[in-house]
Design a protein around this motif. Structure first.
Motif, PDB file in Angstrom:
ATOM      1  N   GLU A  79       0.844  -1.190   0.000  1.00  0.00           N
ATOM      2  CA  GLU A  79       0.000   0.000   0.000  1.00  0.00           C
ATOM      3  C   GLU A  79       0.881   1.242   0.000  1.00  0.00           C
ATOM      4  OE1 GLU A  79      -3.248   0.205   2.743  1.00  0.00           O
ATOM      5  OE2 GLU A  79      -3.522  -1.974   2.689  1.00  0.00           O
ATOM      6  N   MET A  80       0.576   2.163  -0.881  1.00  0.00           N
ATOM      7  CA  MET A  80       1.328   3.407  -0.987  1.00  0.00           C
ATOM      8  C   MET A  80       0.378   4.484  -1.472  1.00  0.00           C
ATOM      9  SD  MET A  80       4.709   4.153  -3.308  1.00  0.00           S
ATOM     10  CE  MET A  80       5.733   3.164  -2.230  1.00  0.00           C
ATOM     11  N   THR A  81       0.389   5.615  -0.800  1.00  0.00           N
ATOM     12  CA  THR A  81      -0.461   6.721  -1.228  1.00  0.00           C
ATOM     13  C   THR A  81       0.195   7.461  -2.392  1.00  0.00           C
ATOM     14  OG1 THR A  81       0.548   8.366   0.222  1.00  0.00           O
ATOM     15  CG2 THR A  81      -1.274   7.041   1.149  1.00  0.00           C
ATOM     16  N   LYS A  82      -0.607   8.262  -3.066  1.00  0.00           N
ATOM     17  CA  LYS A  82      -0.087   9.102  -4.126  1.00  0.00           C
ATOM     18  C   LYS A  82       1.009  10.016  -3.579  1.00  0.00           C
ATOM     19  CE  LYS A  82      -2.950  11.395  -6.906  1.00  0.00           C
ATOM     20  NZ  LYS A  82      -3.801  12.471  -7.463  1.00  0.00           N
ATOM     21  N   ASP A  83       0.779  10.586  -2.411  1.00  0.00           N
ATOM     22  CA  ASP A  83       1.770  11.489  -1.815  1.00  0.00           C
ATOM     23  C   ASP A  83       3.071  10.766  -1.488  1.00  0.00           C
ATOM     24  OD1 ASP A  83       0.124  13.736  -2.016  1.00  0.00           O
ATOM     25  OD2 ASP A  83      -0.683  13.472   0.008  1.00  0.00           O
ATOM     26  N   GLU A  84       2.971   9.540  -0.982  1.00  0.00           N
ATOM     27  CA  GLU A  84       4.183   8.768  -0.685  1.00  0.00           C
ATOM     28  C   GLU A  84       4.968   8.466  -1.957  1.00  0.00           C
ATOM     29  OE1 GLU A  84       2.758   6.333   3.304  1.00  0.00           O
ATOM     30  OE2 GLU A  84       2.235   5.538   1.318  1.00  0.00           O
ATOM     31  N   ALA A  85       4.273   8.094  -3.013  1.00  0.00           N
ATOM     32  CA  ALA A  85       4.947   7.805  -4.279  1.00  0.00           C
ATOM     33  C   ALA A  85       5.574   9.066  -4.864  1.00  0.00           C
ATOM     34  CB  ALA A  85       3.958   7.187  -5.267  1.00  0.00           C
ATOM     35  N   ARG A  86       4.867  10.178  -4.770  1.00  0.00           N
ATOM     36  CA  ARG A  86       5.426  11.430  -5.280  1.00  0.00           C
ATOM     37  C   ARG A  86       6.678  11.830  -4.514  1.00  0.00           C
ATOM     38  NH1 ARG A  86       0.468  15.518  -6.943  1.00  0.00           N
ATOM     39  NH2 ARG A  86      -0.038  14.449  -8.881  1.00  0.00           N
ATOM     40  N   GLU A  87       6.704  11.584  -3.216  1.00  0.00           N
ATOM     41  CA  GLU A  87       7.884  11.946  -2.437  1.00  0.00           C
ATOM     42  C   GLU A  87       9.103  11.128  -2.874  1.00  0.00           C
ATOM     43  OE1 GLU A  87       9.143  12.985   2.122  1.00  0.00           O
ATOM     44  OE2 GLU A  87       7.031  12.881   1.576  1.00  0.00           O
ATOM     45  N   VAL A  88       8.891   9.893  -3.326  1.00  0.00           N
ATOM     46  CA  VAL A  88       9.996   9.082  -3.852  1.00  0.00           C
ATOM     47  C   VAL A  88      10.586   9.761  -5.084  1.00  0.00           C
ATOM     48  CG1 VAL A  88      10.571   6.900  -5.008  1.00  0.00           C
ATOM     49  CG2 VAL A  88       9.126   6.887  -2.955  1.00  0.00           C
ATOM     50  N   VAL A  89       9.735  10.234  -5.969  1.00  0.00           N
ATOM     51  CA  VAL A  89      10.182  10.823  -7.236  1.00  0.00           C
ATOM     52  C   VAL A  89      10.668  12.259  -7.067  1.00  0.00           C
ATOM     53  CG1 VAL A  89       9.414  11.519  -9.547  1.00  0.00           C
ATOM     54  CG2 VAL A  89       8.794   9.265  -8.643  1.00  0.00           C
ATOM     55  N   TYR A  90       9.998  13.032  -6.236  1.00  0.00           N
ATOM     56  CA  TYR A  90      10.355  14.447  -6.063  1.00  0.00           C
ATOM     57  C   TYR A  90      11.433  14.662  -5.005  1.00  0.00           C
ATOM     58  CZ  TYR A  90       6.482  15.908  -9.037  1.00  0.00           C
ATOM     59  OH  TYR A  90       5.637  16.114 -10.103  1.00  0.00           O
ATOM     60  N   GLY A  91      11.663  13.669  -4.133  1.00  0.00           N
ATOM     61  CA  GLY A  91      12.661  13.804  -3.095  1.00  0.00           C
ATOM     62  C   GLY A  91      12.233  14.696  -1.949  1.00  0.00           C
ATOM     63  N   MET A  92      10.988  15.068  -1.938  1.00  0.00           N
ATOM     64  CA  MET A  92      10.417  15.942  -0.913  1.00  0.00           C
ATOM     65  C   MET A  92       8.908  15.922  -1.108  1.00  0.00           C
ATOM     66  SD  MET A  92      11.240  19.705  -2.628  1.00  0.00           S
ATOM     67  CE  MET A  92      12.957  19.319  -2.950  1.00  0.00           C
ATOM     68  N   PRO A  93       8.161  16.444  -0.154  1.00  0.00           N
ATOM     69  CA  PRO A  93       6.712  16.529  -0.390  1.00  0.00           C
ATOM     70  C   PRO A  93       6.422  17.322  -1.674  1.00  0.00           C
ATOM     71  CG  PRO A  93       7.207  16.928   1.911  1.00  0.00           C
ATOM     72  CD  PRO A  93       8.529  16.889   1.183  1.00  0.00           C
ATOM     73  N   TYR A  94       5.434  16.855  -2.403  1.00  0.00           N
ATOM     74  CA  TYR A  94       5.094  17.461  -3.697  1.00  0.00           C
ATOM     75  C   TYR A  94       4.845  18.960  -3.580  1.00  0.00           C
ATOM     76  CZ  TYR A  94       2.398  18.333  -7.978  1.00  0.00           C
ATOM     77  OH  TYR A  94       1.928  18.837  -9.161  1.00  0.00           O
ATOM     78  N   ALA A  95       4.115  19.380  -2.563  1.00  0.00           N
ATOM     79  CA  ALA A  95       3.808  20.808  -2.399  1.00  0.00           C
ATOM     80  C   ALA A  95       5.084  21.628  -2.226  1.00  0.00           C
ATOM     81  CB  ALA A  95       2.880  21.019  -1.211  1.00  0.00           C
ATOM     82  N   ASP A  96       6.072  21.071  -1.547  1.00  0.00           N
ATOM     83  CA  ASP A  96       7.346  21.775  -1.378  1.00  0.00           C
ATOM     84  C   ASP A  96       8.054  21.926  -2.721  1.00  0.00           C
ATOM     85  OD1 ASP A  96       6.749  21.802   1.321  1.00  0.00           O
ATOM     86  OD2 ASP A  96       8.265  20.292   1.851  1.00  0.00           O
ATOM     87  N   TRP A  97       8.053  20.838  -3.512  1.00  0.00           N
ATOM     88  CA  TRP A  97       8.707  20.900  -4.824  1.00  0.00           C
ATOM     89  C   TRP A  97       8.019  21.948  -5.699  1.00  0.00           C
ATOM     90  CZ3 TRP A  97       7.581  20.570  -9.936  1.00  0.00           C
ATOM     91  CH2 TRP A  97       8.667  20.483 -10.804  1.00  0.00           C
ATOM     92  N   VAL A  98       6.695  21.935  -5.708  1.00  0.00           N
ATOM     93  CA  VAL A  98       5.943  22.910  -6.513  1.00  0.00           C
ATOM     94  C   VAL A  98       6.322  24.327  -6.097  1.00  0.00           C
ATOM     95  CG1 VAL A  98       3.630  23.826  -6.972  1.00  0.00           C
ATOM     96  CG2 VAL A  98       4.033  21.363  -7.083  1.00  0.00           C
ATOM     97  N   ALA A  99       6.345  24.584  -4.791  1.00  0.00           N
ATOM     98  CA  ALA A  99       6.665  25.924  -4.301  1.00  0.00           C
ATOM     99  C   ALA A  99       8.081  26.349  -4.693  1.00  0.00           C
ATOM    100  CB  ALA A  99       6.505  25.974  -2.784  1.00  0.00           C
ATOM    101  N   GLN A 100       9.005  25.408  -4.719  1.00  0.00           N
ATOM    102  CA  GLN A 100      10.401  25.727  -5.015  1.00  0.00           C
ATOM    103  C   GLN A 100      10.716  25.788  -6.511  1.00  0.00           C
ATOM    104  OE1 GLN A 100      13.151  23.106  -2.972  1.00  0.00           O
ATOM    105  NE2 GLN A 100      11.950  23.229  -1.087  1.00  0.00           N
ATOM    106  N   ASN A 101       9.992  25.016  -7.326  1.00  0.00           N
ATOM    107  CA  ASN A 101      10.439  24.816  -8.705  1.00  0.00           C
ATOM    108  C   ASN A 101       9.417  25.107  -9.795  1.00  0.00           C
ATOM    109  OD1 ASN A 101      13.191  23.520  -8.262  1.00  0.00           O
ATOM    110  ND2 ASN A 101      11.879  22.247  -6.996  1.00  0.00           N
ATOM    111  N   GLN A 102       8.140  25.008  -9.515  1.00  0.00           N
ATOM    112  CA  GLN A 102       7.152  25.121 -10.584  1.00  0.00           C
ATOM    113  C   GLN A 102       6.895  26.574 -10.955  1.00  0.00           C
ATOM    114  OE1 GLN A 102       4.078  22.182 -10.733  1.00  0.00           O
ATOM    115  NE2 GLN A 102       2.552  23.747 -11.168  1.00  0.00           N
ATOM    116  N   THR A 103       6.832  26.818 -12.239  1.00  0.00           N
ATOM    117  CA  THR A 103       6.519  28.146 -12.754  1.00  0.00           C
ATOM    118  C   THR A 103       5.201  28.081 -13.519  1.00  0.00           C
ATOM    119  OG1 THR A 103       7.753  27.750 -14.806  1.00  0.00           O
ATOM    120  CG2 THR A 103       8.964  28.747 -12.976  1.00  0.00           C
ATOM    121  N   GLU A 104       4.595  29.223 -13.724  1.00  0.00           N
ATOM    122  CA  GLU A 104       3.324  29.289 -14.453  1.00  0.00           C
ATOM    123  C   GLU A 104       3.571  29.032 -15.938  1.00  0.00           C
ATOM    124  OE1 GLU A 104      -0.656  29.516 -15.106  1.00  0.00           O
ATOM    125  OE2 GLU A 104       0.331  29.515 -13.163  1.00  0.00           O
TER     126      GLU A 104
END
Length: 107
Positions: free
Chosen positions: A58-83
């Motif tokens: 069992e793995m949540t979407k958030d847990e899987a995203r943290e494997v790929v992003y290396g951090m919580p997804y919301a943190d990655w978005v705040a640090q790296n995502q642009t409009e």
């Protein structure tokens, strides 16, 4: 090549891809990956989650995203995502429809 060696090489290639996207090229936007390659970091995390589920893990979407992003997804978005501009958003709608919608494994 035996199966175990193949699995180990595939795992090493996956780790190298994740490291490349996480450390070497975090500025590469998911929308650009999807528009050009038909997949993005979210796809990788979904495939990881699906592989876990196939093995009864069992793995949540958030847990899987943290494997790929290396951090919580919301943190990655705040640090790296642009409009994205309107053209990229329109291209994304097409790429998403062609590569993700209606397909369990994405591409």
């Amino acid at each position: 090549m035996d199966d175990q060696t193949r699995i180990e090489l595939e795992a090493a290639a996956f780790r190298a891809l994740v490291h490349h996207l996480m450390v070497k090229r975090p500025e590469v936007q998911n929308i650009d990956l999807m528009n050009l390659g038909g997949f993005c970091r979210n796809c990788l995390s979904r495939w990881y989650q699906e592989a876990a589920a196939e093995r009864g893990i069992e793995m949540t979407k958030d847990e899987a995203r943290e494997v790929v992003y290396g951090m919580p997804y919301a943190d990655w978005v705040a640090q790296n995502q642009t409009e994205a501009d309107a053209g990229k958003k329109a291209a994304f709608e097409v790429a998403f429809r062609e590569n993700v919608t209606g397909s369990k494994s994405g591409v």
